[in-house]
Design an enzyme around this catalytic site. Structure first.
Site, PDB file in Angstrom:
ATOM      1  N   GLY A 154      21.669   7.794  49.227  1.00  0.00           N
ATOM      2  CA  GLY A 154      20.400   7.720  48.489  1.00  0.00           C
ATOM      3  C   GLY A 154      18.670   8.383  49.720  1.00  0.00           C
ATOM      4  O   GLY A 154      18.781   9.350  50.266  1.00  0.00           O
ATOM      5  N   THR A 177      28.399   7.148  41.830  1.00  0.00           N
ATOM      6  CA  THR A 177      27.388   7.963  41.009  1.00  0.00           C
ATOM      7  C   THR A 177      27.874   9.849  41.474  1.00  0.00           C
ATOM      8  O   THR A 177      27.165   9.922  42.720  1.00  0.00           O
ATOM      9  CB  THR A 177      26.353   8.408  40.126  1.00  0.00           C
ATOM     10  OG1 THR A 177      25.486   8.254  40.965  1.00  0.00           O
ATOM     11  CG2 THR A 177      26.862   6.812  39.334  1.00  0.00           C
ATOM     12  N   ARG A 233      23.499  -3.029  55.741  1.00  0.00           N
ATOM     13  CA  ARG A 233      22.997  -4.987  55.887  1.00  0.00           C
ATOM     14  C   ARG A 233      24.317  -4.956  56.635  1.00  0.00           C
ATOM     15  O   ARG A 233      25.732  -4.610  56.019  1.00  0.00           O
ATOM     16  CB  ARG A 233      23.235  -5.658  54.742  1.00  0.00           C
ATOM     17  CG  ARG A 233      21.552  -5.089  54.521  1.00  0.00           C
ATOM     18  CD  ARG A 233      20.507  -6.108  55.581  1.00  0.00           C
ATOM     19  NE  ARG A 233      19.407  -5.774  54.002  1.00  0.00           N
ATOM     20  CZ  ARG A 233      18.606  -4.857  55.082  1.00  0.00           C
ATOM     21  NH1 ARG A 233      18.709  -3.993  55.463  1.00  0.00           N
ATOM     22  NH2 ARG A 233      17.448  -5.011  54.568  1.00  0.00           N
ATOM     23  N   GLU A 262      22.848 -12.095  61.392  1.00  0.00           N
ATOM     24  CA  GLU A 262      21.917 -12.021  62.300  1.00  0.00           C
ATOM     25  C   GLU A 262      21.177 -13.201  62.337  1.00  0.00           C
ATOM     26  O   GLU A 262      20.602 -14.280  61.559  1.00  0.00           O
ATOM     27  CB  GLU A 262      20.764 -10.831  61.719  1.00  0.00           C
ATOM     28  CG  GLU A 262      21.595  -9.697  61.536  1.00  0.00           C
ATOM     29  CD  GLU A 262      21.337  -8.403  60.767  1.00  0.00           C
ATOM     30  OE1 GLU A 262      19.723  -8.510  61.151  1.00  0.00           O
ATOM     31  OE2 GLU A 262      21.093  -7.434  60.634  1.00  0.00           O
ATOM     32  N   HIS A 280      19.222  -5.052  65.011  1.00  0.00           N
ATOM     33  CA  HIS A 280      18.260  -4.368  63.485  1.00  0.00           C
ATOM     34  C   HIS A 280      17.124  -4.081  63.794  1.00  0.00           C
ATOM     35  O   HIS A 280      15.742  -4.593  63.495  1.00  0.00           O
ATOM     36  CB  HIS A 280      18.411  -5.724  62.573  1.00  0.00           C
ATOM     37  CG  HIS A 280      18.225  -5.585  61.246  1.00  0.00           C
ATOM     38  ND1 HIS A 280      18.535  -6.960  60.498  1.00  0.00           N
ATOM     39  CD2 HIS A 280      17.629  -4.527  60.749  1.00  0.00           C
ATOM     40  CE1 HIS A 280      18.047  -5.818  59.249  1.00  0.00           C
ATOM     41  NE2 HIS A 280      17.434  -4.580  59.250  1.00  0.00           N
TER      42      HIS A 280
HETATM   43  P1  NDP Z   1      18.476   4.580  47.940  1.00  0.00           P
HETATM   44  O1  NDP Z   1      18.411   3.066  46.943  1.00  0.00           O
HETATM   45  O2  NDP Z   1      17.881   5.201  48.055  1.00  0.00           O
HETATM   46  O3  NDP Z   1      20.076   4.517  47.898  1.00  0.00           O
HETATM   47  C1  NDP Z   1      20.701   3.558  48.297  1.00  0.00           C
HETATM   48  C2  NDP Z   1      22.357   4.566  48.353  1.00  0.00           C
HETATM   49  O4  NDP Z   1      23.448   3.666  48.165  1.00  0.00           O
HETATM   50  C3  NDP Z   1      22.421   5.376  47.112  1.00  0.00           C
HETATM   51  O5  NDP Z   1      22.796   6.676  46.998  1.00  0.00           O
HETATM   52  C4  NDP Z   1      23.149   4.766  45.546  1.00  0.00           C
HETATM   53  O6  NDP Z   1      24.082   5.422  45.258  1.00  0.00           O
HETATM   54  C5  NDP Z   1      24.411   4.179  46.848  1.00  0.00           C
HETATM   55  N1  NDP Z   1      24.951   2.304  46.191  1.00  0.00           N
HETATM   56  C6  NDP Z   1      24.099   1.797  46.045  1.00  0.00           C
HETATM   57  N2  NDP Z   1      24.991   0.912  45.862  1.00  0.00           N
HETATM   58  C7  NDP Z   1      26.393   1.340  45.981  1.00  0.00           C
HETATM   59  C8  NDP Z   1      27.874   0.554  45.971  1.00  0.00           C
HETATM   60  N3  NDP Z   1      28.290  -0.827  45.293  1.00  0.00           N
HETATM   61  N4  NDP Z   1      29.172   1.692  46.097  1.00  0.00           N
HETATM   62  C9  NDP Z   1      28.431   2.822  46.829  1.00  0.00           C
HETATM   63  N5  NDP Z   1      27.683   3.386  47.206  1.00  0.00           N
HETATM   64  C10 NDP Z   1      26.866   2.969  46.552  1.00  0.00           C
HETATM   65  O7  NDP Z   1      18.020   3.127  49.368  1.00  0.00           O
HETATM   66  P2  NDP Z   1      17.693   3.487  50.965  1.00  0.00           P
HETATM   67  O8  NDP Z   1      18.381   4.364  51.040  1.00  0.00           O
HETATM   68  O9  NDP Z   1      16.224   3.287  50.746  1.00  0.00           O
HETATM   69  O10 NDP Z   1      18.275   2.184  51.281  1.00  0.00           O
HETATM   70  C11 NDP Z   1      19.569   2.243  51.952  1.00  0.00           C
HETATM   71  C12 NDP Z   1      19.827   0.842  52.069  1.00  0.00           C
HETATM   72  O11 NDP Z   1      19.343   0.879  54.109  1.00  0.00           O
HETATM   73  C13 NDP Z   1      18.338  -0.566  52.298  1.00  0.00           C
HETATM   74  O12 NDP Z   1      18.811  -1.150  50.957  1.00  0.00           O
HETATM   75  C14 NDP Z   1      18.411  -1.332  53.978  1.00  0.00           C
HETATM   76  O13 NDP Z   1      20.096  -2.118  53.039  1.00  0.00           O
HETATM   77  C15 NDP Z   1      19.261  -0.348  54.415  1.00  0.00           C
HETATM   78  N6  NDP Z   1      18.258  -0.431  55.615  1.00  0.00           N
HETATM   79  C16 NDP Z   1      18.477  -1.064  56.897  1.00  0.00           C
HETATM   80  C17 NDP Z   1      17.334  -0.550  57.586  1.00  0.00           C
HETATM   81  C18 NDP Z   1      17.650  -1.086  58.889  1.00  0.00           C
HETATM   82  O14 NDP Z   1      16.710  -1.616  59.817  1.00  0.00           O
HETATM   83  N7  NDP Z   1      19.081  -1.147  59.526  1.00  0.00           N
HETATM   84  C19 NDP Z   1      16.175  -0.003  57.385  1.00  0.00           C
HETATM   85  C20 NDP Z   1      15.763   0.524  55.936  1.00  0.00           C
HETATM   86  C21 NDP Z   1      16.700   0.001  55.259  1.00  0.00           C
HETATM   87  P3  NDP Z   1      24.947   5.068  43.675  1.00  0.00           P
HETATM   88  O15 NDP Z   1      23.786   4.718  42.840  1.00  0.00           O
HETATM   89  O16 NDP Z   1      25.248   6.578  42.945  1.00  0.00           O
HETATM   90  O17 NDP Z   1      25.524   4.174  43.692  1.00  0.00           O
END
Ligand code: NDP
Length: 324
Positions: A154, A177, A233, A262, A280
């Protein structure tokens, strides 16, 4: 004209509190010992909420206490702390803080990957303990010639991939996808990606749909030279299966920023010398947290000025009509 009533569920950064104090009549839930009583008093007046992934859940029980709630502005791009289905059913808009943290999280991910492979924290400890005086630090594994699989390509996943391109490693990805216009190899199954790679970088959302996506089968497919990096997460990885895979050398090592419970981290992980554990912190710089905080405030301000939400989540899209 009286100011709009907004509730903050737990203390947030000064930048958010100051901005909301100026624009709204801000109620601080955490300052009240009897929260139920306080919610009974002010609940019906509340039209906006500022909350954070770090503190508590926004669920049906809380929505029930806030019958005139229009918008929940949540700090963090992940919003697994908010029951968005429940919010959508009540026509409550939920906003998060995407994009402003992409670069910070991607930078930290590369740092964690390198720290894990080249044993940077272990080497630092080695020097401080005076052990270099006795013998050189042992040779480490390498990033050279590795195949990196990104789980969740993403916004942040793409920022990680962009940085990895500079390291001359091969990149592939898994998501639900295949993405148009993306040159990296796509694997429709996570086990398939794990088989094809020797590093998995996990950066999907949390919540029910990704719970234990990385399980014992995926770790087995990753193999004995395999490295798991989780900056998504804690819930996305089956922590028990990971501990077992590390213990039995099913995989080589892991670098983790997030955990299932956590801030409690399993003692088994803490005692493993080969893993790198961060509390984190992926988005945790002053610069980026301030930008995230500003976006929490800006979403509420924009909504109540009738301009709509700036960054609504996909489950509660804005139809162009404000309730204000
Ligand atoms: P986006 O929504 O832009 O990207 C999420 C990606 O995950 C998409 O490419 C999606 O692809 C994929 N995805 C979603 N569900 C599934 C699934 N069931 N199986 C496989 N792939 C999946 O989010 P961001 O990139 O902005 O952020 C991602 C996540 O990173 C946040 O939701 C958060 O949980 C985590 N994060 C953690 C941080 C930390 O401090 N450690 C800081 C910031 C973010 P598709 O729809 O094709 O499946």
């Amino acid at each position: 004209m009286s100011k709009t009533d907004v509730l903050m569920t737990a203390p947030m950064m000064p930048i958010v509190i100051e901005a909301l104090d100026e624009a709204f009549n801000l109620h601080r839930l955490w300052e009240h010992e009897d929260r139920e009583q306080y919610l009974s008093e002010i609940g019906p007046r509340i039209r906006g909420v500022a909350t954070s992934t770090l503190y508590g859940r926004m669920d049906a029980a809380l929505f029930e206490r806030l019958p005139n709630l229009e918008i929940v502005s949540s700090f963090g791009v992940g919003y697994d702390n908010v029951d968005v289905t429940e919010a959508a059913g009540r026509s409550i808009i939920v906003t998060n803080t995407p994009d402003v943290l992409n670069d910070e999280v991607a930078d930290l991910t590369l740092g964690l990957l390198l720290a894990t492979l080249r044993k940077i924290p272990q080497a630092d400890r080695y020097l401080r303990e005076g052990r270099w005086l006795e013998a050189p630090f042992p040779l480490s594994p390498t990033l050279r010639q590795r195949k990196i699989g990104i789980v969740g390509l993403g916004r942040i996943g793409k920022a990680i991939a962009k940085r990895l391109e500079g390291f001359d490693v091969s990149i592939a990805y898994h998501g639900r996808t295949r993405q148009e216009g993306v040159a990296y190899a796509y694997h429709p199954t996570l086990v398939g990606l794990a088989e094809a790679c020797d590093v998995l970088v996990v950066i999907t959302p949390g919540g029910a749909s990704t719970k234990h996506l990385v399980n014992a089968d995926v770790l087995k497919a990753l193999g004995p030279n395999g490295v798991l990096i989780n900056v998504a997460r804690g819930s996305v990885v089956d922590e028990r299966a990971l501990i077992e895979a590390l213990r039995s050398r099913t995989i080589l090592t892991a670098g983790l920023d997030v955990y299932e419970d956590e801030p409690r981290v399993p003692q088994e992980l803490i005692e493993m010398e080969q893993v790198v554990l961060l509390p984190h912190i992926a988005s945790g710089s002053v610069h980026t947290r301030n930008a995230m905080g500003q976006l929490v405030a800006d979403n509420l301000i924009a909504w109540f000025e009738g301009r709509g939400p700036l960054t609504p989540v996909s489950e509660t899209p804005w139809n162009g009509l404000t309730k204000s």
